[in-house]
Scaffold this active site. Structure first.
Site, PDB file in Angstrom:
ATOM      1  CD  GLU A 156      -3.130  -0.904   2.134  1.00 18.94           C
ATOM      2  OE1 GLU A 156      -2.889  -0.279   3.172  1.00 18.94           O
ATOM      3  OE2 GLU A 156      -4.220  -1.432   1.894  1.00 18.94           O
ATOM      4  CD  GLU A 309      -4.166  -6.132   2.698  1.00 23.10           C
ATOM      5  OE1 GLU A 309      -4.901  -5.474   3.441  1.00 23.10           O
ATOM      6  OE2 GLU A 309      -2.965  -5.884   2.526  1.00 23.10           O
TER       7      GLU A 309
HETATM    8  C1  GAL Z   1      -4.430  -2.890   4.877  1.00 25.56           C
HETATM    9  C2  GAL Z   1      -2.956  -3.238   5.032  1.00 25.56           C
HETATM   10  C3  GAL Z   1      -2.773  -4.497   5.853  1.00 25.56           C
HETATM   11  C4  GAL Z   1      -3.608  -4.430   7.103  1.00 25.56           C
HETATM   12  C5  GAL Z   1      -5.053  -4.194   6.717  1.00 25.56           C
HETATM   13  C6  GAL Z   1      -5.988  -4.134   7.887  1.00 25.56           C
HETATM   14  O1  GAL Z   1      -4.639  -1.592   4.500  1.00 25.56           O
HETATM   15  O2  GAL Z   1      -2.366  -3.448   3.776  1.00 25.56           O
HETATM   16  O3  GAL Z   1      -1.404  -4.657   6.168  1.00 25.56           O
HETATM   17  O4  GAL Z   1      -3.137  -3.404   7.906  1.00 25.56           O
HETATM   18  O5  GAL Z   1      -5.145  -2.959   6.059  1.00 25.56           O
HETATM   19  O6  GAL Z   1      -7.296  -3.839   7.451  1.00 25.56           O
END
Ligand code: GAL
Length: 683
Positions: A156, A309
Site C-alpha cells: 500500500e 486483501e
Molecule cells: C491494509 C494493510 C494491511 C492491514 C489491513 C488491515 O490496508 O495493507 O497490512 O493493515 O489494512 O485492514
C-alpha cells in the site's frame, strides 16, 4: 483474451491470506497446524514476508533467510503458492536510526521519528539503495523456488508527502522537466496572482493552497515519486526474476496516487477492499464496492485483477465494524469474482497476539480453531472457488464507462468555488454509476486519458479539469456515434487549473451545443425543482428535485429536454441533448436526485438497445454481472438486501457449481448469491 504474464498465476482462482509466519517462530506447534488449517480452508496462496525486514536483516548488511527458507519450503510441500513481498513498507528501527534521511519530514519541516509503517521518504537514495539490496537478495534466493508465484511489491504505497530537502530538490527538477523555464511555469500557474511570481526554482515551496496549480503539480509529483520508487523496487526483482509476475496492492482510489500510471508497470492489478457492511443501506455499499472493483478491472483495460486483501470478519481500524451476517462473506467474495477478480485473499490468516491489529478479523482467531463461523464461511468460499476454476479466462464486456479522473479529483479538491462544501466528486461519479449498476450491465470506470472507442455510452460527471486533448477525444467519440453525458462543473479549467476563456474549449462547446454562464450553489437545506419538457426525446415525465449545484446554461445547437422550474432561473435548460456527427451529447445542469439519473439512463439504455440478455429485470438491491468467453457465460446474481428476492431469467440456465438446471425463476436468500452458467450462444 490471453494475458501471457498472468497465465500461470491465474491457472486457477486464488484463495488465501496475508500470513505473518514470522510472528510465530517460537510456536512451532501453531505453525505446523497452520498448514492443516490452510488445506481445510481450501487455500492455495499466501502473501508472505510483507512486514519482515527486521527479521530478514536483523543488522545492517547481515541477512537471515533461514525462517523464510523454511516457510517457502513448507508452502511448496503443502501445494500452496507464495505471493512473496518486498519488505519496504516497514523499515527496521536500526535503519531509521542509522540513516535519519530515510525518515519523512512533515509540513512543519520536522523529521518524523521511527514509528508505525509507510514512514519513509520516497526520494532518499540511501533508502532506495537499502531496498534494492534486500529485494535483489530475495530475488536471487527465491526466484527458482517452486512456491514463488507472484511478487507482492511493498504494501500500500501512500501519498503522505515528505517535505525534506531531497524531496524539494526532486520536485524542482520535476517542475523544470515539465515547464522548461520559470517564465512558462509562472504563466501556467498564473503566479502574478497575490504576487507569487517565482524567480528561482528554490523559491517554490509546495505549502501554499492559494496557488492551486502549484498544489496540483505537487500532488502529481508525489504520485510520480511513489511510482519511481516502485519502479526502482520492481527493477531489482525483474533483473533477476523476469519470469515472475509482479504486483503491488492498491487501496481505494482517493489515496492521492495516480494508479493508472502504476497499472502500466504491474503485471496484475491487486487491491485491498474493506467495505463497511451492515452500517448503511447494504445495496449502496454493494454499489460502491462494485464501482471500486470495476475501476480496478479497468486500470488494465479489462484484464482480471486480484482482490488481494479483504477481511474475513471485522476491520479493526473502522470506528464501527459489524460482524458479517450469514451469507455476507460469500456474497462479498463472489462480488469481487463477478466483477473480474481471479481470486479472494484476506487480511489476515491468523490474528496476531500483540500490536495494533490483534483484534482485526482473521481466518484463524485467538480461539485457534477451525470450529468458528468465520472459518466455515472462508472454507465455503474456498471450495466454491476451487469448483469455478474454468472461469479464470473469462472477461466482462462493458459497453458503458463512467469517467472518474484522479487529476480532475485533485483539481476539484483544491478549487475554491461557490458550493465548495459539497463538491463530493467521487460520490457523484458513484451515483451516476449506480443508475447503470441497477441494470446488471458491465461498466468500466475510466480516466480522462482512456480511449473511448470501445464504449457506447460514456458519462463524465463534474469533469472540471479538461485538457484540450481529452476534449478532442470526447468530440471524436460523439461524432463517431457515441453517447456522452456530462454535468455542471465541467470543462472549466485546463490541466494547470487555468480557466478557459470564451466558455468551454471550442471542441466541448461544439459537442454539447451549449455554453455555460453562471453557477448557483445551494445550502444543504435548500432544494429546487426541474420539469421535463412535453414530448422530450427521453420520454421523461413530471418534475424532479435538485440540490447543491445549479448551472445556468444557454443552448446553441442543443435541444432542451427538461428545464428549471424554480427560482429566478425557471425556464433555463436543466437537461439538454445535442446531436453531433452520428452521436449525442447530453448535459445535466443541476445536481439532481437519483431518480432523475435512473430515469435518464434507463431511457438512454433502452434507446441504445443495451440490456443484460440473461435477465428480465432486477429487484432493487440485487445486482447481476456476466463473465464470459467464446464458450461459456457465467451469470452472478448477488442480493445485497436482507430480504429474499426473486430474479426472472430469459433462458434456462444451470447452477455453475452443481450443474443442475435452475428453471427461470431464481430465489435468492437474504444476502444470498448464485452463480449460473450457460453456453455462450444461448439467448
Ligand atoms: C491494509 C494493510 C494491511 C492491514 C489491513 C488491515 O490496508 O495493507 O497490512 O493493515 O489494512 O485492514
Amino acid at each position: 483474451m490471453a494475458y501471457p504474464r498472468t497465465q500461470k498465476l491465474f491457472s486457477k482462482l486464488l484463495h488465501g491470506a496475508d500470513y505473518n509466519y514470522e510472528q510465530w517462530l517460537d510456536s512451532p506447534d501453531i505453525l505446523a497446524d497452520d498448514f492443516r488449517l490452510m488445506r481445510l480452508a481450501h487455500c492455495n496462496v499466501m502473501s508472505v514476508g510483507i512486514f519482515s525486514w527486521a527479521l530478514l536483516e536483523p543488522q545492517n548488511g547481515h541477512f537471515d533467510f533461514g525462517w523464510l527458507d523454511q516457510l517457502m519450503d513448507q508452502l511448496a510441500e503443502n501445494n500452496i503458492s507464495a505471493a512473496l513481498a518486498t519488505p519496504s513498507a516497514a523499515p527496521p528501527a536500526w535503519l531509521s536510526h542509522a540513516y535519519p534521511e530515510t525518515r519523512r519530514v512533515n509540513v512543519q519541516k520536522i523529521r518524523q521519528p521511527h514509528q508505525r509503517r509507510q514512514n519513509f521518504c520516497y526520494t532518499s537514495p540511501i533508502y532506495r539503495d537499502k531496498v534494492a539490496t534486500i529485494n535483489r537478495a530475495l530475488a536471487e534466493r527465491y526466484h527458482n523456488h517452486p512456491a514463488l508465484l507472484l511478487w507482492h511489491v511493498s504494501n500500500e504505497y501512500g501519498s503522505s508527502a515528505c517535505h525534506c530537502d531531497l524531496c524539494y530538490a526532486a520536485f524542482h527538477r520535476w517542475l523544470e522537466a515539465r515547464y522548461g523555464d520559470l517564465d512558462s511555469l509562472n504563466r501556467a500557474w498564473w503566479s502574478t496572482f497575490w504576487s507569487h511570481r517565482y524567480t528561482s526554482w528554490e523559491q517554490i515551496e509546495p505549502i501554499d493552497p492559494s496557488m492551486q496549480a502549484l498544489m496540483l503539480d505537487w500532488q502529481r509529483f508525489i504520485s510520480d515519486q511513489a511510482l519511481d520508487f516502485f519502479l526502482a523496487e520492481a527493477n531489482a526483482l525483474r533483473q533477476i526474476a523476469p519470469e515472475i509476475p509482479l504486483t503491488t496492492n492498491f487501496m481505494q482510489p482517493d489515496v492521492g496516487l495516480d494508479y493508472w500510471r502504476f497499472a502500466e508497470y504491474v503485471d496484475v492489478i491487486a487491491w485491498d477492499s474493506y467495505p463497511r457492511w451492515h452500517q448503511d443501506d447494504d445495496a449502496i455499499t454493494g454499489m460502491r464496492t462494485a464501482f471500486y472493483h470495476d475501476l480496478h478491472r479497468s486500470y488494465k483495460h479489462g484484464q482480471p485483477f486480484l482482490l488481494i486483501e479483504s477481511t474475513p470478519s471485522v476491520t479493526n481500524w473502522q470506528g464501527v465494524s459489524r460482524l458479517k451476517k450469514p451469507g455476507m462473506h460469500k456474497l462479498a467474495s463472489l462480488q469481487a469474482v463477478a466483477h473480474g477478480s481471479n481470486g479472494v485473499q484476506y487480511f489476515q490468516w491468523r490474528q496476531s497476539r500483540g500490536g495494533e491489529e490483534k483484534f482485526h478479523g482473521a481466518v484463524v482467531t485467538h480461539l485457534n480453531s477451525e470450529n468458528t463461523r468465520v472459518f466455515r464461511d472462508v472454507s465455503e468460499v474456498g471450495s466454491i472457488l476451487e469448483k469455478l476454476s474454468d472461469i479464470t479466462p473469462t472477461s466482462i464486456s462493458a459497453p458503458i464507462a463512467i469517467m472518474y479522473d484522479f487529476e480532475n479529483e485533485w483539481a476539484i479538491q483544491y478549487a475554491q468555488l461557490s458550493g465548495s462544501v459539497h463538491k463530493n466528486y467521487q460520490e457523484t461519479c458513484r451515483r451516476h454509476y449506480g443508475a447503470f449498476w441497477r441494470h446488471g450491465l458491465g461498466i468500466d470506470v475510466i480516466n480522462a486519458r482512456t480511449d473511448l472507442t470501445p464504449y457506447r455510452v460514456v458519462v463524465a460527471p463534474m469533469l472540471y479539469s479538461l485538457s484540450l486533448e481529452s476534449a478532442a477525444r470526447i468530440e471524436e467519440f460523439v461524432r463517431g456515434g457515441g453517447i456522452f453525458v456530462t454535468t455542471y462543473l465541467s470543462g472549466l479549467v485546463n490541466e494547470s487549473d487555468l480557466c478557459y476563456l470564451n466558455g468551454y474549449p471550442p471542441t466541448l462547446r461544439r459537442t454539447l451545443g451549449i455554453y455555460s454562464e453562471e453557477l448557483d450553489s445551494l445550502t444543504d437545506q435548500q432544494q429546487g425543482s426541474i420539469i421535463a419538457c412535453a414530448g422530450n426525446s427521453l420520454g421523461l415525465q413530471g418534475s424532479y428535485q435538485f440540490h447543491h449545484y445549479a448551472e445556468l446554461i444557454h443552448t446553441e445547437s442543443a435541444q432542451v429536454l427538461a428545464s428549471y422550474n424554480s427560482d429566478f432561473y425557471a425556464g433555463y435548460p436543466a437537461l439538454t441533448v445535442n446531436a453531433h456527427g452520428s452521436g449525442q451529447a447530453y448535459f445535466i445542469s443541476p445536481r439532481t436526485e437519483d431518480r432523475f439519473l435512473q430515469d435518464v439512463y434507463s431511457s438512454i439504455l433502452n434507446r441504445a438497445g443495451l440490456h443484460n440478455p440473461l435477465i428480465k429485470a432486477l429487484p432493487v438491491g440485487v445486482s447481476a454481472q456476466i463473465r464470459s468467453d467464446q464458450d461459456r457465460r457465467y451469470l452472478f446474481l448477488l442480493n445485497f438486501s436482507d430480504q429474499p428476492q426473486q430474479v426472472e431469467l430469459t433462458a434456462d440456465l444451470h447452477d455453475a457449481l452443481t450443474a443442475a438446471p435452475t428453471g427461470r425463476m431464481i430465489t435468492l436468500l437474504p444476502y444470498g448469491s448464485s452463480i449460473l452458467t450457460t453456453n455462450a450462444d444461448s439467448t
